[in-house]
Design a protein around this motif. Sequence first.
Motif, short mmCIF file in Angstrom:
data_model
loop_
_atom_site.label_atom_id
_atom_site.label_comp_id
_atom_site.label_asym_id
_atom_site.label_seq_id
_atom_site.Cartn_x
_atom_site.Cartn_y
_atom_site.Cartn_z
N LYS A 479 0.80 -1.22 0.00
CA LYS A 479 0.00 0.00 0.00
C LYS A 479 0.84 1.28 0.00
CE LYS A 479 -4.03 2.18 2.08
NZ LYS A 479 -3.47 3.54 1.93
N SER A 480 1.64 1.47 1.01
CA SER A 480 2.34 2.75 1.13
C SER A 480 3.49 2.89 0.14
CB SER A 480 2.86 2.94 2.56
OG SER A 480 3.78 1.90 2.89
N SER A 481 4.16 1.80 -0.14
CA SER A 481 5.33 1.87 -1.01
C SER A 481 5.01 1.83 -2.49
CB SER A 481 6.29 0.71 -0.68
OG SER A 481 6.78 0.80 0.63
N PHE A 482 3.87 1.21 -2.85
CA PHE A 482 3.56 1.02 -4.27
C PHE A 482 2.21 1.61 -4.68
CE2 PHE A 482 6.89 -2.08 -3.57
CZ PHE A 482 7.62 -2.04 -4.75
N LEU A 483 1.17 1.26 -3.97
CA LEU A 483 -0.17 1.65 -4.40
C LEU A 483 -0.42 3.15 -4.25
CD1 LEU A 483 -2.32 -1.33 -3.04
CD2 LEU A 483 -1.07 -1.13 -5.20
N ASP A 484 -0.03 3.70 -3.12
CA ASP A 484 -0.25 5.14 -2.91
C ASP A 484 0.52 5.99 -3.92
OD1 ASP A 484 -1.97 4.51 -0.87
OD2 ASP A 484 -0.59 5.02 0.76
N GLY A 523 4.61 8.21 -19.29
CA GLY A 523 5.60 7.15 -19.23
C GLY A 523 5.92 6.74 -17.81
N HIS A 524 6.12 7.70 -16.93
CA HIS A 524 6.38 7.38 -15.52
C HIS A 524 5.20 6.63 -14.90
CE1 HIS A 524 10.28 9.04 -14.61
NE2 HIS A 524 9.97 10.21 -15.16
N THR A 525 3.99 7.07 -15.20
CA THR A 525 2.81 6.40 -14.64
C THR A 525 2.70 4.97 -15.15
OG1 THR A 525 1.69 8.54 -14.58
CG2 THR A 525 0.32 6.59 -14.29
N ALA A 526 3.00 4.78 -16.45
CA ALA A 526 2.95 3.42 -17.02
C ALA A 526 4.00 2.53 -16.37
CB ALA A 526 3.16 3.49 -18.53
N LEU A 527 5.22 3.06 -16.13
CA LEU A 527 6.22 2.25 -15.45
C LEU A 527 5.83 2.01 -14.00
CD1 LEU A 527 7.99 2.43 -17.97
CD2 LEU A 527 9.94 2.88 -16.48
N TYR A 561 12.38 1.63 -4.99
CA TYR A 561 13.22 2.77 -5.38
C TYR A 561 12.52 3.59 -6.46
CZ TYR A 561 17.04 5.57 -7.19
OH TYR A 561 17.81 6.64 -7.60
N TYR A 562 12.02 2.92 -7.48
CA TYR A 562 11.38 3.65 -8.58
C TYR A 562 10.19 4.46 -8.07
CZ TYR A 562 9.78 4.93 -13.19
OH TYR A 562 9.43 5.67 -14.29
N MET A 563 9.37 3.84 -7.23
CA MET A 563 8.17 4.53 -6.73
C MET A 563 8.53 5.71 -5.85
SD MET A 563 6.12 2.53 -8.33
CE MET A 563 4.40 2.72 -7.86
N ALA A 564 9.64 5.61 -5.11
CA ALA A 564 10.03 6.68 -4.19
C ALA A 564 10.84 7.78 -4.85
CB ALA A 564 10.82 6.08 -3.02
N ARG A 565 11.68 7.41 -5.83
CA ARG A 565 12.65 8.36 -6.36
C ARG A 565 12.37 8.82 -7.79
NH1 ARG A 565 17.53 9.15 -3.00
NH2 ARG A 565 18.28 10.14 -4.92
N GLN A 566 11.63 8.04 -8.56
CA GLN A 566 11.36 8.39 -9.95
C GLN A 566 9.91 8.81 -10.19
OE1 GLN A 566 13.26 8.52 -13.03
NE2 GLN A 566 14.80 8.83 -11.45
N LEU A 567 8.97 8.06 -9.64
CA LEU A 567 7.56 8.33 -9.91
C LEU A 567 7.12 9.73 -9.47
CD1 LEU A 567 5.25 6.96 -11.33
CD2 LEU A 567 4.50 6.01 -9.13
N PRO A 568 7.67 10.30 -8.39
CA PRO A 568 7.26 11.66 -8.02
C PRO A 568 7.53 12.72 -9.09
CG PRO A 568 8.33 10.60 -6.16
CD PRO A 568 8.53 9.70 -7.34
N MET A 569 8.28 12.37 -10.12
CA MET A 569 8.50 13.31 -11.23
C MET A 569 7.20 13.68 -11.92
SD MET A 569 11.58 14.34 -11.49
CE MET A 569 11.42 15.09 -13.11
N THR A 570 6.16 12.88 -11.75
CA THR A 570 4.88 13.22 -12.39
C THR A 570 4.36 14.58 -11.92
OG1 THR A 570 3.60 12.02 -10.71
CG2 THR A 570 4.24 10.80 -12.71
#
Length: 592
Positions: A479-484, A523-527, A561-570
């Motif tokens: 939940k907190s690391s991936f879904l949110d 692209g970030h959302t798809a990844l 790592y991706y969810m915490a460091r890359q996905l916030p780029m959205t």
Amino acid sequence: MPIYAAPLRDTQFVLHDVLEISRQDVPGYADLEPEFTEAVLDAAGKLASEVLAPLNAVGDRQGCHLENGIVRTPEGFKDAFDQMREGGWTALDCDSAYGGQDMPYVMGLAAGEYFVAANMAFNMYQGLTHGAYSAIHAHGSDAQKDTYLPKLVSCEWTGTMNLTEPHSGTDLGMLRTKAVPQDDGSYEITGQKIFISAGDHDMAENVIHLVLAKAPGGGEGTKGISLFIVPKFLVNEDGSLGARNAVSVGNLEEKMGIHGNSTCVMNYDGAKGWLLGDLHKGMRAMFTMMNEARIGVGLQGYAVADAAYQNAVAYARSRLQGRAITGQANPTGPADPLIVHPDIRRSLMEQKSFVEGARALATWCAYLVDRSHRLDDAEAEGLVSLLTPVVKGFLTDKGFETTVLAQQVFGGHGYIEEQGMSQFVRDARITMIYEGANGVQALDLVGRKLAAEGGKPMMGFFDLVKQTIKEHESDEELKSSFLDPLKAASKDLQAAVMLFLEQGMKNPNAALAGSYDFMHLFGHTALGLMWVRMAAASRKSLLANAPDREFHEAKIATGRYYMARQLPMTSAHLARIRSGAEPVMALSEEMF
């Protein structure tokens, strides 16, 4: 010399743990059991690492040469191409009616990744051929299929796509190549095409060019364009080769990278050609080839990045430099390996999380292509059409960025040709340009794909995200690391879509000024969606006490790592989109 090992375990994970392909209802998928796909991909990986990878630097150093009108490929390329043919790799996902093996496209993409990563320039010869095969298979007459497809499937003959002219790139409506009808039903093709990958070479008996040209009566713009089959050597009625056609190589381009592939200026001086598909409907036929090519170029983006990443990891483990800030990690040596340092770890995690996420996204898109073609699934067709500019644009942008990160791990040695990292960077750069430069992909996404079918594919993507979150919301570990994070990214994407819908007609410049950011936001959302699916699959395996526990733990940590460091780029991309056209269009032309 750079190393390369096919990521067989990770490919198998995506195919069977994430997509569960052998359980899907797509015709042909029931045969794709893990043992079968492992055997196929293991053989592909050996060919890639043992035959193709050692030739990558050779192709880069030697390049191609034009001798007496014939292009000579680098040393070893022809023998390797013969091995590729003899192994049936060029026929993997082609129609058995023409000598193919009838495997699904998802298998062609998976094996193709290994070949591209090992030697991108080499693989382009068969990659362009597959595109020509697909165009003729979809739009050709029975006679054309019988004449050309068996030889294209076996790569005894290779294929090209001829679009660009010296004065006309993306704006194909400006092209000048002419097609004059002849009494025998053929056309006389006259004009010049540039940037023609694999335009000529010495590895096949014939080259089949697919050429866009204007025939009389077609009108202005792209509506007047037709597509023609123009062989290097004319084909006799019995299938044997006849006289040389009036098509020649005017020059070989000197390029930044992909030196092992012949990028040609092609001159058509009254060459004999035959209409492919309907008259004045050439763009429809060519898009069959172009859409396939764009997914293939997206694959190039992450495949070359993976090869660079593998070498960066090996160097970071072996290169001794400085001491770990928390204490000596290599007390018996003069220094600690690079990999102990947090900034090197950051770089490697950036690379690893992108490559693995991109592999999952491209493989999922291949699955959607199979659903579209083998089940006539309109929903899958709409979704993959929407995702194609994202796969091409985002994965190549990030792929190039990843090769640069890998090169940076080497420090000064990464700038030295001996290490091979420069070649990865130079080869990856073209992926952002050809098959429609990435700015054009972004315009296509916002200008055409978002509104396609009344926005149904875009809404379908959002439904998939919601469904995925709902499916796993009971798992507190996710939940907190991936879904949110995925939920937040999806909201950013929805906000951008609504902004375009509200302002697009009133202020089109605002939408187009934000198109590139939107492509990356998407692209970030798809990844992110792919990482949720991968993390959930690994969680399932861990709960079932799977034997390869370390693999799944690493997968979840990489996704985190991706969810915490890359996905916030959205959120940054959304802020840039919201700034509108004013900052972009503020200067007059004279102020630049």
